[in-house]
Design an enzyme around this catalytic site. Structure first.
Site, PDB file in Angstrom:
ATOM      1  N   HIS A  71     -22.889 -62.101  39.502  1.00  0.00           N
ATOM      2  CA  HIS A  71     -23.961 -61.189  39.891  1.00  0.00           C
ATOM      3  C   HIS A  71     -23.315 -59.988  40.557  1.00  0.00           C
ATOM      4  O   HIS A  71     -22.416 -60.144  41.388  1.00  0.00           O
ATOM      5  CB  HIS A  71     -24.897 -61.912  40.864  1.00  0.00           C
ATOM      6  N   ARG A 111     -32.429 -52.937  43.428  1.00  0.00           N
ATOM      7  CA  ARG A 111     -32.278 -51.868  42.432  1.00  0.00           C
ATOM      8  C   ARG A 111     -33.573 -51.647  41.664  1.00  0.00           C
ATOM      9  O   ARG A 111     -33.938 -50.516  41.375  1.00  0.00           O
ATOM     10  CB  ARG A 111     -31.114 -52.189  41.495  1.00  0.00           C
TER      11      ARG A 111
END
Lengths: 598, 306
Positions: free
Chosen positions: A236, A256
């Site tokens: 990740h 994000r």
């Protein structure tokens, strides 16, 4: 055979995360005598840590969304290596699974119309993640837990399976031990569903808890089943990097999705420098365009921060390597300068909390420092798409422990739907199989005795290897040599080091008694960690290309030949054997989805 | 030291013949120590921990000196203690990020999550005591038997909605679910149960009072816009809401920041009182004939329900 606590079941489910509980609920609803074993207390499984949401084409926010678009996103995100049928089932059925969860008590965030709200995530064309703030996993596990409890589910908590048992090549049950007492327990079961999650503890920097030692992967392998795609491990892009004690803990992609951007030490939004040709047509190439996308998805292309995870992780890795990293070896994830404090606290409450309490950082005023962390394994037990059946009769696998849905790279949000959709299907198929089987398969008493004896062996060694040290050494080998960027030389070295570690593992010694003894528990998971580590390194060595979660410095590009195959692993006379399996061919009507101009 | 060794070993030629397709290529490697760095503390900091060691038959605090790094939490130090000095030290943990509620303990007498308790909170010259939760029976060391909580949970009648809208979906306004979403932030660490005076020092009360965690659960169901059951008779009787004397200790220790007393328990007390003693509510029930929700007077039982 010595006296041993014994339970007779139709279906034994190993693991009580999202997939295990959903499988057990289904099996029980179909009338099978069902039991769930889990290593921790009920409600603590790894699913609880999932943050972002459940990707489901419900069309609540974007009516244009439908299963075909979700299917296409999943296949492309996995670099076309996913099992097309699993991706299709997942895209078609997950919306129903989400609604079902709501009818069992899950309370999702709402749209202005009162429907389940959906958020943006990397690699998904439309905002489609059903979510609850940034604690969707908690909502999911609590809902399933409460459903299972209301049904009167039999749950064996803090109980760990060490080996599966077979009768003439079919599943016959499993041997486990209670963590609390150290006593052994025999499950005679017609079918076993593996829902054990992943392998994160094979790496040093990981978002995984102690439970993620690849138990299901190794239980399946030792029982003669096949594993697939083991070279594909997802790092990740955004784990915490500081302070050292929290290195690896996840920072949700929702940061994000909700407007956060990545910057290097020169304050540059570097993701614009890493847009691959494959995604260029749909990715914004200027900050201005990217910033407009959050409000107007029809006329603007998505920001490069929301490329699939493999792309973002590699980019961060490259920036740090080039000397443009943050003070503690990551990059900056900035939402503070982009969204107001109230919005951040409402949308990302656990991230706010996590950084405030663990790093003394206020994310509403200060950028976070983040870097790649081992998060997920795409590879796992090779299963039939429709039934989740492994290659051993009576054995099923669902969720992270199963391979196929995510291909070479999983999109964020596609895990929770995987758990629900394939958990349900595994429960259904296992219950049907068990019902059709009639008599209970036989358990070999001598085999049970042998398993117990070898599990107790670490107590009998006066001195030997410390399991904690051994685990750390395995993690170091995997982190340093089989990590995010790989080369042939390092992979070969890793296999050599694993051979030494395998030798050392035969000499593990533990002290104290059998009662709740974490040193012994860890000692019993070392073989499993080593088995999955060897599988990953072996498959990674053979895949001489870069694709999704597998990046080879010596073969930096995708290769057409490797686009057509999965790597399948199994044990033959105790030796790990790898073969190339051609990808199943997608029917023309699905193939057409990739030929249209999107 | 570790770095030099690492370089040396990694630079060494492997000398292995390539074996196509067979991953079982086990090297004939000599047994040698791991070439890689181990987690050694370089800060020079050390702390004295007094950790409760023992089981149901008894135990005591054992003193350990353990090194630690800047930025660490108690759980890191407990893990280092286990890895280096006390491998059979029993402790529960999972997420290490305050999300799962496994590592509850009493540190210097305060009920906390070990994973969210930073070392910087403590004076390094003073010993830190780490003890198991007191309200629950000891299993071993820091691990307690929390089955009481699972037993109570099984008696709560589950969420019972009506049918969905004709399109198969359900509609609720965000403002109507805000308050129950607060309750669903509970991570079931059971620290509120641990600190609750009603059950902490009175074992016999565990039959009479479900504890703060389950007041939160009951409040969530009671205030759910789509739920059709009326659990007030149970909340008053079986689960004993009246026994809470509102000292708010539960709220203070909640790592999820749930306003247990103000938002869950007090409203439940009010609803229960209203339903029994409020003349207007009584009149309202007489006039409307049919109650909106089905009252439940017996606790949930999965066997009876199925």
């Amino acid at each position: 055979m010595a006296e041993i606590e014994t339970h007779d079941l139709d279906v034994l489910v190993i693991g009580a995360g999202g997939a295990g509980l959903r499988a057990a609920i289904e099996a029980m609803a179909r009338g099978a005598r069902t039991g769930v074993v889990c290593k921790s207390l009920l409600g603590k499984a790894h699913t609880v840590m999932a943050e972002g949401g459940i990707a489901a084409a419900m069309g609540n926010v974007w009516p244009e969304d439908n299963w075909q678009v979700h299917f296409r996103d999943t296949m492309r995100g996995g670099k076309m290596l996913a099992n097309w049928r699993m991706a299709q089932i997942h895209a078609q059925e997950t919306p129903d699974r989400v609604l079902e969860l709501e009818s069992w008590g899950a309370v999702f965030d709402r749209t202005p119309e009162g429907l389940i709200n959906q958020r943006d995530f990397g690699g998904h064309r439309y905002a489609r993640l059903a979510h609850v703030g940034d604690r969707t996993g908690l909502e999911m596990i609590r809902t399933l837990q409460q459903r299972a409890v209301a049904m009167g589910m039999e749950v064996f908590m803090e109980c760990v399976v060490v080996r599966l048992l077979l009768d003439q090549g079919r599943i016959a049950g499993a041997v486990a031990y209670w963590r609390e007492s150290g006593r052994f327990v025999l499950f005679r079961a017609k079918a076993v569903i593996l829902a054990t999650g992943g392998i994160g503890k094979a790496f040093r920097v990981t978002s995984a808890s102690w439970e993620y030692t690849g138990d299901g992967h190794s239980l399946a392998l030792w029982a003669g089943a096949e594993l697939m795609d083991m070279e594909f491990v997802q790092f990740h892009p955004t784990g915490m990097v500081w302070p050292p004690s929290v290195r690896g803990i996840l920072v949700t992609e929702s940061v994000r999705g909700d407007g956060g951007v990545l910057r290097n030490s020169e304050q540059r939004r570097f993701m614009f420098d890493y847009i691959p040709a494959y995604y260029a047509a749909e990715t914004a190439d200027s900050e201005d365009e990217a910033d407009h996308w959050y409000d107007d998805k029809r006329n603007y292309r998505r920001p490069p921060e929301l490329l699939p995870r493999d792309e973002v992780a590699r980019a961060i890795n490259a920036e740090v390597k080039a000397g443009r990293g943050s003070p503690h070896g990551g990059v900056f994830l900035d939402i503070a300068s982009r969204r107001d404090a109230e919005y951040i606290r409402r949308r990302l409450p656990s991230m706010y909390h996590q950084f405030k309490e663990l790093a003394d950082v206020d994310i509403t005023t200060t950028p976070m420092e983040v870097g790649p962390t081992c998060h997920y394994v795409m590879g796992g037990v090779r299963v039939e798409a429709d039934t989740c059946a492994a290659t051993v009769p009576g054995l099923y696998a669902a969720g992270e422990v199963a391979a196929g849905l995510h291909g070479s790279n999983r999109l964020g949000g596609n895990s929770l739907g995987d758990l629900l959709t394939f958990g349900r299907r595994a429960g259904l198929a296992a219950a049907e199989y068990a019902t059709g089987l009639g008599t209970q398969p036989k358990v070999d008493d001598a085999e049970v005795d042998a398993i117990i004896a070898s599990s107790l062996a670490p107590f009998e060694r006066e001195k030997g290897e410390n399991p904690f040290t051994l685990q750390y050494d395995i993690q170091s080998t995997m982190q340093d040599l089989v990590g995010i960027i790989r080369t042939e030389e390092e992979l070969r070295q890793a296999l050599e080091e694993l051979a030494v570690l395998e030798e050392r593992a035969t000499q593990v010694a533990v002290g104290g008694n059998r009662q709740y003894n974490p040193g012994w528990h860890l000692a019993l998971s070392i073989d499993s960690l080593l088995a999955v580590s060897r599988c990953i390194a072996t498959a990674a060595l053979e895949r001489r290309e870069s694709r999704g979660g597998h990046t080879r410095d010596d073969y930096p590009k995708p290769d057409e030949e490797f686009a057509k195959i999965n790597h399948v692993l199994r044990l033959e006379d105790g030796k790990l054997v790898l073969r190339r399996e051609p990808l199943p061919q997608m029917p023309p009507e699905l193939q057409a989805l990739f030929e249209e101009d999107h | 030291m570790a770095d030099a060794t690492t370089e040396e070993v990694r630079a060494a030629p492997t000398g292995q013949a390539r074996q196509e397709g067979d991953g079982a290529a086990r090297a004939e490697a000599p047994a040698r120590p791991s070439p890689r760095a181990r987690p050694e503390v370089t800060s020079g900091r050390e702390v004295t921990l007094l950790v409760w060691r023992g089981d149901a038959s008894g135990g005591s605090f054992v003193e350990y000196r353990v090194p630690y790094e800047e930025g660490e939490v108690i759980l890191d130090v407990i893990h280092r203690l286990a890895a280096t000095q006390a491998p059979d030290l029993a402790v529960r943990w999972n997420c290490k990020a305050g999300k799962c509620g496994s590592c509850s303990a009493e540190v210097n007498g305060r009920p906390v999550l070990q994973c969210m308790t930073r070392m910087s909170l403590f004076d390094p010259r003073e010993p830190i005591t780490v003890a198991p939760m007191k309200t629950f029976p000891i299993v071993k060391d820091l691990v307690t038997d929390v089955s009481f909580n699972y037993e109570v949970a099984s008696r709560i009648p589950p969420f019972s909605p009506g049918p969905p809208d004709p399109d198969g979906k359900r509609r609720m306004a965000q403002t109507d679910v805000d308050r129950i979403q607060e309750f669903r932030e509970c991570i079931e660490c059971f620290l509120c149960q641990d600190v609750c005076h009603v059950i902490r020092d009175h074992e016999e009360n565990k039959r009479l009072f479900a504890g703060p965690r389950f007041m939160v659960r009951l409040a969530e169901l009671e205030m759910h816009p789509l739920d059709n059951l009326d659990r007030r008779p149970l909340i008053r009787g079986e689960f004993g809401v009246v026994m809470c004397n509102i000292t708010k200790c539960c709220t203070e220790v909640c790592p999820a920041g749930i306003h247990i007393t103000d938002n869950a328990i007090i409203p439940l007390k009010e609803r229960v009182v209203d339903s029994y003693f409020d003349p207007i509510a009584w009149l309202g029930r007489k006039i409307t004939r049919r109650p909106r929700r089905t009252p439940v007077t017996r606790p949930w039982s999965a066997e009876a329900a199925s």
